[in-house]
Design an enzyme around this catalytic site. Structure first.
Site, PDB file in Angstrom:
ATOM      1  N   ALA A  65       1.552  -2.711 -10.991  1.00  0.00           N
ATOM      2  CA  ALA A  65       1.501  -1.334 -11.482  1.00  0.00           C
ATOM      3  C   ALA A  65       1.032  -0.446 -10.341  1.00  0.00           C
ATOM      4  O   ALA A  65       0.334  -0.912  -9.431  1.00  0.00           O
ATOM      5  CB  ALA A  65       0.525  -1.247 -12.651  1.00  0.00           C
ATOM      6  N   GLY A 109       1.757  -6.443 -12.524  1.00  0.00           N
ATOM      7  CA  GLY A 109       2.881  -5.994 -13.351  1.00  0.00           C
ATOM      8  C   GLY A 109       4.220  -6.509 -12.847  1.00  0.00           C
ATOM      9  O   GLY A 109       5.173  -6.642 -13.620  1.00  0.00           O
ATOM     10  N   GLU A 112       4.542  -9.817 -14.324  1.00  0.00           N
ATOM     11  CA  GLU A 112       4.742  -9.634 -15.770  1.00  0.00           C
ATOM     12  C   GLU A 112       6.150  -9.140 -16.086  1.00  0.00           C
ATOM     13  O   GLU A 112       6.768  -9.573 -17.058  1.00  0.00           O
ATOM     14  CB  GLU A 112       3.692  -8.657 -16.315  1.00  0.00           C
ATOM     15  CG  GLU A 112       2.291  -9.259 -16.268  1.00  0.00           C
ATOM     16  CD  GLU A 112       1.199  -8.242 -16.590  1.00  0.00           C
ATOM     17  OE1 GLU A 112       1.145  -7.199 -15.908  1.00  0.00           O
ATOM     18  OE2 GLU A 112       0.414  -8.480 -17.515  1.00  0.00           O
ATOM     19  N   GLU A 132      -5.230  -8.748 -11.294  1.00  0.00           N
ATOM     20  CA  GLU A 132      -5.926  -7.634 -11.953  1.00  0.00           C
ATOM     21  C   GLU A 132      -7.439  -7.814 -11.983  1.00  0.00           C
ATOM     22  O   GLU A 132      -8.195  -6.845 -11.895  1.00  0.00           O
ATOM     23  CB  GLU A 132      -5.397  -7.446 -13.388  1.00  0.00           C
ATOM     24  CG  GLU A 132      -3.976  -6.921 -13.485  1.00  0.00           C
ATOM     25  CD  GLU A 132      -2.898  -7.993 -13.429  1.00  0.00           C
ATOM     26  OE1 GLU A 132      -3.226  -9.160 -13.097  1.00  0.00           O
ATOM     27  OE2 GLU A 132      -1.730  -7.680 -13.719  1.00  0.00           O
TER      28      GLU A 132
HETATM   29  N1  COA Z   1       0.046   0.262  -6.301  1.00  0.00           N
HETATM   30  C1  COA Z   1       0.170   1.293  -5.466  1.00  0.00           C
HETATM   31  N2  COA Z   1       0.481   1.151  -4.161  1.00  0.00           N
HETATM   32  C2  COA Z   1       0.675  -0.096  -3.714  1.00  0.00           C
HETATM   33  C3  COA Z   1       0.561  -1.229  -4.530  1.00  0.00           C
HETATM   34  C4  COA Z   1       0.234  -1.010  -5.895  1.00  0.00           C
HETATM   35  N3  COA Z   1       0.139  -2.028  -6.769  1.00  0.00           N
HETATM   36  N4  COA Z   1       0.807  -2.337  -3.799  1.00  0.00           N
HETATM   37  C5  COA Z   1       1.070  -1.912  -2.560  1.00  0.00           C
HETATM   38  N5  COA Z   1       0.990  -0.553  -2.497  1.00  0.00           N
HETATM   39  C6  COA Z   1       1.212   0.316  -1.343  1.00  0.00           C
HETATM   40  C7  COA Z   1       0.042   0.278  -0.395  1.00  0.00           C
HETATM   41  O1  COA Z   1      -0.983   1.146  -0.836  1.00  0.00           O
HETATM   42  C8  COA Z   1       0.705   0.743   0.870  1.00  0.00           C
HETATM   43  O2  COA Z   1       0.883   2.124   0.807  1.00  0.00           O
HETATM   44  P1  COA Z   1       0.525   3.067   2.102  1.00  0.00           P
HETATM   45  O3  COA Z   1       1.405   2.537   3.193  1.00  0.00           O
HETATM   46  O4  COA Z   1       0.880   4.443   1.661  1.00  0.00           O
HETATM   47  O5  COA Z   1      -0.924   2.829   2.363  1.00  0.00           O
HETATM   48  C9  COA Z   1       2.076   0.113   0.795  1.00  0.00           C
HETATM   49  O6  COA Z   1       2.310  -0.166  -0.587  1.00  0.00           O
HETATM   50  C10 COA Z   1       2.200  -1.185   1.543  1.00  0.00           C
HETATM   51  O7  COA Z   1       1.173  -2.042   1.096  1.00  0.00           O
HETATM   52  P2  COA Z   1       0.146  -2.778   2.069  1.00  0.00           P
HETATM   53  O8  COA Z   1      -1.066  -3.140   1.264  1.00  0.00           O
HETATM   54  O9  COA Z   1      -0.088  -1.957   3.286  1.00  0.00           O
HETATM   55  O10 COA Z   1       0.984  -4.079   2.466  1.00  0.00           O
HETATM   56  P3  COA Z   1       0.440  -5.511   2.872  1.00  0.00           P
HETATM   57  O11 COA Z   1       1.614  -6.282   3.319  1.00  0.00           O
HETATM   58  O12 COA Z   1      -0.731  -5.386   3.788  1.00  0.00           O
HETATM   59  O13 COA Z   1      -0.140  -6.154   1.498  1.00  0.00           O
HETATM   60  C11 COA Z   1      -0.071  -6.732  -0.833  1.00  0.00           C
HETATM   61  C12 COA Z   1       0.734  -6.428   0.446  1.00  0.00           C
HETATM   62  C13 COA Z   1       0.924  -6.910  -1.966  1.00  0.00           C
HETATM   63  C14 COA Z   1      -0.880  -8.005  -0.637  1.00  0.00           C
HETATM   64  C15 COA Z   1      -1.028  -5.565  -1.127  1.00  0.00           C
HETATM   65  O14 COA Z   1      -0.302  -4.349  -1.066  1.00  0.00           O
HETATM   66  C16 COA Z   1      -1.689  -5.617  -2.463  1.00  0.00           C
HETATM   67  O15 COA Z   1      -2.614  -6.401  -2.658  1.00  0.00           O
HETATM   68  N6  COA Z   1      -1.239  -4.774  -3.438  1.00  0.00           N
HETATM   69  C17 COA Z   1      -1.844  -4.668  -4.738  1.00  0.00           C
HETATM   70  C18 COA Z   1      -1.499  -5.872  -5.599  1.00  0.00           C
HETATM   71  C19 COA Z   1      -2.169  -5.752  -6.955  1.00  0.00           C
HETATM   72  O16 COA Z   1      -3.369  -5.799  -7.073  1.00  0.00           O
HETATM   73  N7  COA Z   1      -1.348  -5.586  -7.991  1.00  0.00           N
HETATM   74  C20 COA Z   1      -1.819  -5.460  -9.328  1.00  0.00           C
HETATM   75  C21 COA Z   1      -1.835  -4.042  -9.744  1.00  0.00           C
HETATM   76  S1  COA Z   1      -2.500  -3.818 -11.399  1.00  0.00           S
END
Ligand code: COA
Length: 258
Positions: A65, A109, A112, A132
């Site tokens: 999400a 999400g 999911e 989460e």
């Molecule tokens: N919501 C909003 N933005 C998100 C996102 C999310 N769930 N997941 C990634 N992004 C965004 C990052 O903020 C970043 O944006 P920016 O460049 O404007 O800062 C961009 O996507 C790239 O992500 P980044 O974290 O820089 O890539 P990465 O390769 O270092 O890491 C992940 C990838 C997937 C490990 C990491 O983005 C992450 O942990 N995301 C959240 C996962 C999560 O907790 N999901 C559950 C949500 S309820």
């Protein structure tokens, strides 16, 4: 229809939907989920479509999400707009088969959403997680329920309580994904699978989907009765006459989807 957060391609009888918000790893924002609802309405209404494929990018199916969008959300906001329920769940009511083709991250999400589809084909670089717990919330789009049904209590509990990632091989061994394929072949393979399903009689495919889903909603006796009634109903289809005649005449069946 033009979409901002999705790419839709219709190839033969297959509707291919790609989540498309690459700069945010396909984080599932409201706009995207509204569009997904509309696109599924469109494909469901299209008589020419027999199967739907949902994918992301090579790097991410979806990283969850959109945390930016929901960070400041309060209880009353979530409750009043019926967060998740109001625009994430169109896949659940889709009567045509929906296949998820997952490469890269399928987190929160994203995992999911993939699990809402009828089955998942995973690239060998796919990673699944319900992180989460690390954000101070819990899975809220079916993660605690569908993951548990797919992989069993021990693994689902561990994954949801720790937020750890599960790779494609582990996901296949645990029963979360139907098949793992090399990342470079994911779309080709998933499309061939969707294309094959779309050649079969659509009403029969829909009946099979309903019957398999019944297995999760009913006792064995009720499920068997439901299957038997659907089986009997299939003898009312022109496609049943065609399919069996084609076998007896040693030719390929040409289904009319009725
Ligand atoms: N919501 C909003 N933005 C998100 C996102 C999310 N769930 N997941 C990634 N992004 C965004 C990052 O903020 C970043 O944006 P920016 O460049 O404007 O800062 C961009 O996507 C790239 O992500 P980044 O974290 O820089 O890539 P990465 O390769 O270092 O890491 C992940 C990838 C997937 C490990 C990491 O983005 C992450 O942990 N995301 C959240 C996962 C999560 O907790 N999901 C559950 C949500 S309820």
């Amino acid at each position: 229809m033009n979409y901002n957060y999705l790419q839709l391609e219709i190839r033969g009888r297959v509707g291919m939907l790609a989540l498309h918000r690459p700069q945010k790893l396909n984080a599932l924002c409201d706009g995207m989920m509204d569009e997904l609802t509309l696109a599924l309405d469109q494909l469901e209404a299209d008589e020419g479509i027999g199967c739907i494929l949902l994918t992301g990018s090579a790097r991410a199916f979806a990283a969850g999400a959109d945390i930016d969008q929901i960070q400041s959300q309060g209880y009353m906001d979530a409750y009043k707009k019926d967060f998740v329920t109001h625009n994430w769940e169109r896949i659940r009511s889709c009567r045509k088969p929906v296949i998820a083709a997952v490469a890269g991250y399928a987190f929160g999400g994203g995992c999911e959403l993939a699990m809402m589809c009828d089955f998942i084909i995973a690239a060998d670089n796919a990673q699944f997680a319900q992180p989460e717990v690390m954000l101070g919330v819990l899975p809220g789009a079916g993660g605690t329920q569908r993951l548990t049904r797919a992989v069993g209590k021990a693994k689902a509990m561990e994954l949801c309580l720790t937020g750890r990632r599960m790779d494609a091989r582990e996901a296949e061994a645990a029963g979360l994904v139907a098949r793992v394929v090399p990342a470079a072949l994911l779309l080709e393979d998933a499309f061939a699978t969707a294309e094959k399903i779309a050649t079969f009689s659509l009403p029969v495919v829909m009946m099979i989907k309903e019957c398999v889903n019944r297995a999760f909603e009913s006792s064995l006796n009720e499920g068997l009765l439901f299957e038997r009634r659907m089986f009997h109903a299939s003898f009312g289809l022109e496609d049943q006459k065609e399919g069996m005649s084609a076998f007896l005449e040693k030719r390929s069946a040409v289904f009319k989807h009725r």
